[in-house]
Design a protein around this motif. Sequence first.
Motif, PDB file in Angstrom:
ATOM      1  N   GLU A  10      59.298  14.866  76.881  1.00 32.39           N
ATOM      2  CA  GLU A  10      58.061  15.295  77.544  1.00 32.39           C
ATOM      3  C   GLU A  10      57.837  16.792  77.364  1.00 32.39           C
ATOM      4  OE1 GLU A  10      58.653  13.962  81.522  1.00 32.39           O
ATOM      5  OE2 GLU A  10      57.929  11.909  81.113  1.00 32.39           O
ATOM      6  N   GLN A  11      58.920  17.560  77.499  1.00 32.77           N
ATOM      7  CA  GLN A  11      58.798  19.009  77.340  1.00 32.77           C
ATOM      8  C   GLN A  11      58.427  19.377  75.923  1.00 32.77           C
ATOM      9  OE1 GLN A  11      59.840  20.913  80.626  1.00 32.77           O
ATOM     10  NE2 GLN A  11      57.926  21.297  79.589  1.00 32.77           N
ATOM     11  N   ALA A  12      59.018  18.674  74.950  1.00 27.64           N
ATOM     12  CA  ALA A  12      58.702  18.936  73.544  1.00 27.64           C
ATOM     13  C   ALA A  12      57.232  18.664  73.256  1.00 27.64           C
ATOM     14  CB  ALA A  12      59.585  18.076  72.641  1.00 27.64           C
ATOM     15  N   GLU A  13      56.699  17.603  73.836  1.00 30.58           N
ATOM     16  CA  GLU A  13      55.284  17.276  73.642  1.00 30.58           C
ATOM     17  C   GLU A  13      54.391  18.361  74.231  1.00 30.58           C
ATOM     18  OE1 GLU A  13      54.936  13.444  75.410  1.00 30.58           O
ATOM     19  OE2 GLU A  13      55.928  12.396  73.740  1.00 30.58           O
ATOM     20  N   ASP A  14      54.765  18.875  75.402  1.00 27.53           N
ATOM     21  CA  ASP A  14      53.969  19.935  76.041  1.00 27.53           C
ATOM     22  C   ASP A  14      54.007  21.215  75.209  1.00 27.53           C
ATOM     23  OD1 ASP A  14      53.334  18.257  78.127  1.00 27.53           O
ATOM     24  OD2 ASP A  14      54.884  19.023  79.475  1.00 27.53           O
ATOM     25  N   VAL A  15      55.183  21.560  74.699  1.00 26.39           N
ATOM     26  CA  VAL A  15      55.313  22.772  73.884  1.00 26.39           C
ATOM     27  C   VAL A  15      54.556  22.609  72.571  1.00 26.39           C
ATOM     28  CG1 VAL A  15      56.944  24.218  72.591  1.00 26.39           C
ATOM     29  CG2 VAL A  15      57.480  23.514  74.926  1.00 26.39           C
ATOM     30  N   ASP A  16      54.613  21.416  71.991  1.00 32.17           N
ATOM     31  CA  ASP A  16      53.895  21.165  70.737  1.00 32.17           C
ATOM     32  C   ASP A  16      52.387  21.340  70.908  1.00 32.17           C
ATOM     33  OD1 ASP A  16      56.212  20.714  69.402  1.00 32.17           O
ATOM     34  OD2 ASP A  16      55.934  18.566  69.114  1.00 32.17           O
ATOM     35  N   LYS A  17      51.868  20.957  72.078  1.00 27.69           N
ATOM     36  CA  LYS A  17      50.437  21.136  72.335  1.00 27.69           C
ATOM     37  C   LYS A  17      50.073  22.614  72.350  1.00 27.69           C
ATOM     38  CE  LYS A  17      49.960  16.896  75.076  1.00 27.69           C
ATOM     39  NZ  LYS A  17      49.856  16.355  76.463  1.00 27.69           N
ATOM     40  N   VAL A  18      50.931  23.426  72.959  1.00 29.75           N
ATOM     41  CA  VAL A  18      50.681  24.876  73.000  1.00 29.75           C
ATOM     42  C   VAL A  18      50.784  25.460  71.595  1.00 29.75           C
ATOM     43  CG1 VAL A  18      51.459  27.088  73.945  1.00 29.75           C
ATOM     44  CG2 VAL A  18      51.502  25.039  75.379  1.00 29.75           C
ATOM     45  N   LEU A  19      51.805  25.058  70.850  1.00 31.50           N
ATOM     46  CA  LEU A  19      51.953  25.541  69.474  1.00 31.50           C
ATOM     47  C   LEU A  19      50.755  25.139  68.617  1.00 31.50           C
ATOM     48  CD1 LEU A  19      55.729  24.739  68.869  1.00 31.50           C
ATOM     49  CD2 LEU A  19      54.705  27.018  68.879  1.00 31.50           C
ATOM     50  N   ASP A  20      50.290  23.921  68.802  1.00 23.81           N
ATOM     51  CA  ASP A  20      49.130  23.433  68.059  1.00 23.81           C
ATOM     52  C   ASP A  20      47.905  24.307  68.322  1.00 23.81           C
ATOM     53  OD1 ASP A  20      47.771  21.589  66.373  1.00 23.81           O
ATOM     54  OD2 ASP A  20      47.005  20.527  68.113  1.00 23.81           O
ATOM     55  N   ASP A  21      47.707  24.685  69.579  1.00 24.03           N
ATOM     56  CA  ASP A  21      46.571  25.532  69.946  1.00 24.03           C
ATOM     57  C   ASP A  21      46.717  26.952  69.402  1.00 24.03           C
ATOM     58  OD1 ASP A  21      45.346  23.481  71.320  1.00 24.03           O
ATOM     59  OD2 ASP A  21      46.114  24.076  73.279  1.00 24.03           O
ATOM     60  N   LEU A  22      47.940  27.443  69.366  1.00 29.47           N
ATOM     61  CA  LEU A  22      48.184  28.823  68.911  1.00 29.47           C
ATOM     62  C   LEU A  22      48.170  28.948  67.392  1.00 29.47           C
ATOM     63  CD1 LEU A  22      51.063  29.787  71.371  1.00 29.47           C
ATOM     64  CD2 LEU A  22      48.755  30.760  71.360  1.00 29.47           C
ATOM     65  N   LEU A  23      48.292  27.827  66.701  1.00 35.55           N
ATOM     66  CA  LEU A  23      48.374  27.846  65.236  1.00 35.55           C
ATOM     67  C   LEU A  23      47.162  27.171  64.595  1.00 35.55           C
ATOM     68  CD1 LEU A  23      52.171  26.987  64.873  1.00 35.55           C
ATOM     69  CD2 LEU A  23      51.095  29.187  64.370  1.00 35.55           C
ATOM     70  N   LEU A  24      45.988  27.486  65.106  1.00 35.86           N
ATOM     71  CA  LEU A  24      44.752  26.945  64.531  1.00 35.86           C
ATOM     72  C   LEU A  24      44.533  27.521  63.135  1.00 35.86           C
ATOM     73  CD1 LEU A  24      42.385  27.151  67.648  1.00 35.86           C
ATOM     74  CD2 LEU A  24      43.547  25.118  66.742  1.00 35.86           C
ATOM     75  N   GLU A  25      44.148  26.669  62.208  1.00 34.65           N
ATOM     76  CA  GLU A  25      43.922  27.129  60.833  1.00 34.65           C
ATOM     77  C   GLU A  25      42.614  27.898  60.730  1.00 34.65           C
ATOM     78  OE1 GLU A  25      44.342  24.250  57.713  1.00 34.65           O
ATOM     79  OE2 GLU A  25      45.898  23.156  58.814  1.00 34.65           O
ATOM     80  N   PRO A  26      42.658  29.115  60.186  1.00 36.14           N
ATOM     81  CA  PRO A  26      41.429  29.899  60.006  1.00 36.14           C
ATOM     82  C   PRO A  26      40.668  29.452  58.765  1.00 36.14           C
ATOM     83  CG  PRO A  26      43.282  31.120  59.142  1.00 36.14           C
ATOM     84  CD  PRO A  26      43.846  29.831  59.717  1.00 36.14           C
ATOM     85  N   GLU A  27      39.464  29.973  58.613  1.00 33.39           N
ATOM     86  CA  GLU A  27      38.705  29.752  57.378  1.00 33.39           C
ATOM     87  C   GLU A  27      39.238  30.709  56.312  1.00 33.39           C
ATOM     88  OE1 GLU A  27      36.399  27.481  56.904  1.00 33.39           O
ATOM     89  OE2 GLU A  27      36.433  26.749  58.981  1.00 33.39           O
ATOM     90  N   GLY A  28      39.127  30.315  55.068  1.00 35.79           N
ATOM     91  CA  GLY A  28      39.510  31.215  53.990  1.00 35.79           C
ATOM     92  C   GLY A  28      40.879  30.900  53.416  1.00 35.79           C
ATOM     93  N   PRO A  29      41.229  31.573  52.338  1.00 40.63           N
ATOM     94  CA  PRO A  29      42.481  31.287  51.626  1.00 40.63           C
ATOM     95  C   PRO A  29      43.743  31.589  52.430  1.00 40.63           C
ATOM     96  CG  PRO A  29      41.417  33.258  50.738  1.00 40.63           C
ATOM     97  CD  PRO A  29      40.430  32.620  51.660  1.00 40.63           C
TER      98      PRO A  29
END
Length: 295
Positions: A10-29
């Motif tokens: 459960e904790q891993a899933e919660d941390v993964d959600k935060v990591l997912d939000d913090l690592l949004l892919e930007p536009e561009g190369p």
Amino acid sequence: MTDLKLALQEQAEDVDKVLDDLLLEPEGPEAQVVKAMRYSALGGGKRVRPFLVMASSRLFGVSEASALRVAAALEMVHCYSLIHDDLPAMDDDDLRRGRPTCHIEYDEATAILAGDALLTLAFEVLADEETHPSPSVRCALVSELAKASGMNGMVGGQMIDLMAETRELGIPEITRLQRLKTGALIVFACKAGAILGKAKDIKMQALRNYGHDLGLAFQIADDLLDVEASEEETGKKVGKDAERGKATFVSLLGVERAREQAHMLSEQACRHLDVFDRDTELLRAMAQYVVNRRS
């Protein structure tokens, strides 16, 4: 142990959600480096260090949102270290968590940049007001993680580890190596809750001591897995230390004495938690888990 496994998941899933939000892919190369960061940071793993951040934070009634951001920042540093550890110039591994390592999936240059970016983003997260309203708490988190990650912590330990391939080390040297390379981030994970909760010295010290013994037990268990476990169980190559002639706790103490030492450290770690009046069951269970795991 079942409760611990569920809590870890459960904790891993919660941390993964935060990591997912913090690592949004930007536009561009430049998005390519973020893809590599996501590949390594969201590629599974037990998330032991984030779990310790969360468990220690609960001892002081810390906001879960604050603790999750610190947990995610710490996991970024850990993942950066794995990326660089796997490079040809270091351990030259091609398998991590059952998947190709970052430099195999992408390339060496991208892997280096991905590691660099994860490291720097971790400190950006800790310094952000969203992590904690108190500037002094944020500064303490940044300072402590920097020490645990750098030349007097994980990086220093990695340097000794590289030197171990060409020189003989005894138990004191190996103990110091592992306290720096593996133990420093685990100690930070345990202290993070106390920093967030503005804890008094005695409780901060208790968590430091717990993390210290836990980290060493964790590494001895890793050394045992390198000798006894399979690649399928660990998700990475095994037998590397013996292949390179590196001294480890197992090579110097033997399997049975090393296992006894790990269990002794696990029990000792638990005794440090006696100062707390809040529930420490999960932290105690973690101390047992690290020495009995098979991956």
